[in-house]
Structure formats: C-alpha cells, structure tokens
Motif scaffolding. Structure first.
Motif, PDB file in Angstrom:
ATOM      1  N   UNK A 131       0.836  -1.209   0.000  1.00  0.00           N
ATOM      2  CA  UNK A 131       0.000   0.000   0.000  1.00  0.00           C
ATOM      3  C   UNK A 131       0.867   1.254   0.000  1.00  0.00           C
ATOM      4  N   UNK A 132       1.938   1.238   0.786  1.00  0.00           N
ATOM      5  CA  UNK A 132       2.849   2.388   0.795  1.00  0.00           C
ATOM      6  C   UNK A 132       3.498   2.595  -0.568  1.00  0.00           C
ATOM      7  N   UNK A 133       3.862   1.502  -1.231  1.00  0.00           N
ATOM      8  CA  UNK A 133       4.463   1.628  -2.564  1.00  0.00           C
ATOM      9  C   UNK A 133       3.482   2.254  -3.553  1.00  0.00           C
ATOM     10  N   UNK A 134       2.233   1.828  -3.527  1.00  0.00           N
ATOM     11  CA  UNK A 134       1.239   2.399  -4.440  1.00  0.00           C
ATOM     12  C   UNK A 134       0.995   3.874  -4.114  1.00  0.00           C
ATOM     13  N   UNK A 135       0.883   4.204  -2.832  1.00  0.00           N
ATOM     14  CA  UNK A 135       0.644   5.602  -2.456  1.00  0.00           C
ATOM     15  C   UNK A 135       1.817   6.500  -2.841  1.00  0.00           C
ATOM     16  N   UNK A 136       3.032   6.038  -2.588  1.00  0.00           N
ATOM     17  CA  UNK A 136       4.213   6.844  -2.958  1.00  0.00           C
ATOM     18  C   UNK A 136       4.302   6.995  -4.478  1.00  0.00           C
ATOM     19  N   UNK A 137       4.046   5.918  -5.186  1.00  0.00           N
ATOM     20  CA  UNK A 137       4.062   5.984  -6.651  1.00  0.00           C
ATOM     21  C   UNK A 137       3.018   6.938  -7.177  1.00  0.00           C
ATOM     22  N   UNK A 138       1.833   6.915  -6.573  1.00  0.00           N
ATOM     23  CA  UNK A 138       0.765   7.817  -7.008  1.00  0.00           C
ATOM     24  C   UNK A 138       1.140   9.270  -6.735  1.00  0.00           C
ATOM     25  N   UNK A 139       1.764   9.529  -5.593  1.00  0.00           N
ATOM     26  CA  UNK A 139       2.160  10.898  -5.250  1.00  0.00           C
ATOM     27  C   UNK A 139       3.218  11.421  -6.220  1.00  0.00           C
ATOM     28  N   UNK A 140       4.227  10.610  -6.495  1.00  0.00           N
ATOM     29  CA  UNK A 140       5.287  11.038  -7.408  1.00  0.00           C
ATOM     30  C   UNK A 140       4.741  11.179  -8.830  1.00  0.00           C
ATOM     31  N   UNK A 141       3.896  10.231  -9.236  1.00  0.00           N
ATOM     32  CA  UNK A 141       3.318  10.294 -10.582  1.00  0.00           C
ATOM     33  C   UNK A 141       2.428  11.520 -10.744  1.00  0.00           C
TER      34      UNK A 141
END
Length: 145
Positions: free
Chosen positions: A9-19
């Motif tokens: 979940x943290x990976x998806x959230x961080x990826x979404x924020x950077x994207x």
C-alpha cells in the motif's frame, strides 16, 4: 488490515504521489511509467504472489499425509520471494504458512531458529531448513526412487 499489506500500500501511495507531481509538471508519459513500476513493485511484495497460505497446524497435518515440505514465509521478505520465483509452478505443491497471519507458524519458526523469525524456513520430514536453495527444495518434491 494486516501488516503484510503495509508495504504494498505504501508503494502504491508513494508511486501515485510522485506520478501526480510528474503529471502536473507536464510529463504524463513519465508519470504513467513510474506509476506502473510502483504498482508492479507493490504486487511483487504483496501476499498475492504466493500460493494461498494455510494454518501451521493444517500444513503439518497435510505434510504428514502427503510428505510434501512446509514453507514458513512472510510478505516483504526478499529471500521468500526468491524461493517462490525460483520454484515456479512447483511452488503450488508445497504447503505455505504466512507467519504474520498465523501465530502458531511464527512460533514454529522461532523454535527452529533460536527465537528468531528467520524465513523462509522449510520443514522437510519434520526437520527445519533455513533459507534453503530453491533447487534443493524442488528435489524434495520428486518421488524417491
């Protein structure tokens, strides 16, 4: 939610924020590619990559009947992932126990590893093997001649 899902979940959230930042910066192609990478990383580190886990007691019972090894693992463990990937389709023949979901499984691993939750720990014929070579584990699945 169990702790097995925290890292994905943290990976998806961080990826979404950077994207999102890249998309608003005028780089939608880079944003999409980066988000895809983060989603793939989340998938690899999720429990979805592993065969369905069962309880330690059920795994021990099944192993006593069919003689197949029992693998104690946890998500986010790179050595567990290595074992799972290198076993390929053979992994479905093993009995998998997620020690973060099953306290009895965690206790079995601690008992075999001087109090440490070192995974993967593979029990073959009741004997523990810590982080064994995937080729050796595959050999344990072959019928003895």
């Amino acid at each position: 939610m169990t702790r097995a899902w925290i890292l994905p979940i943290l990976l998806v959230l961080c990826g979404a924020a950077v994207a999102t930042g890249l998309a608003f910066g005028g780089k939608p192609g880079s944003a999409a590619a980066l988000l895809l990478v983060f989603v793939l990383l989340a998938g690899v580190h999720s429990p979805l990559v592993f065969p369905r886990s069962i309880s330690a007691l059920e795994a021990q019972r099944r192993s006593a009947v069919d003689g197949r090894p029992v693998v104690y693992w946890r998500s986010g463990c790179k050595y567990c992932l290595r074992l799972r990937v290198r076993l390929g389709r053979s992994a479905r023949q093993l009995h998998w126990v997620d020690i973060w979901r099953d306290p009895a499984g965690a206790e079995a691993v601690r008992a075999a590893n001087e109090g440490n939750e070192t995974v993967p720990t593979v029990f073959v014929a009741g004997r523990p093997h810590v982080n064994p070579d995937p080729a050796w584990v595959r050999e344990q699945l072959l019928p003895s001649a």
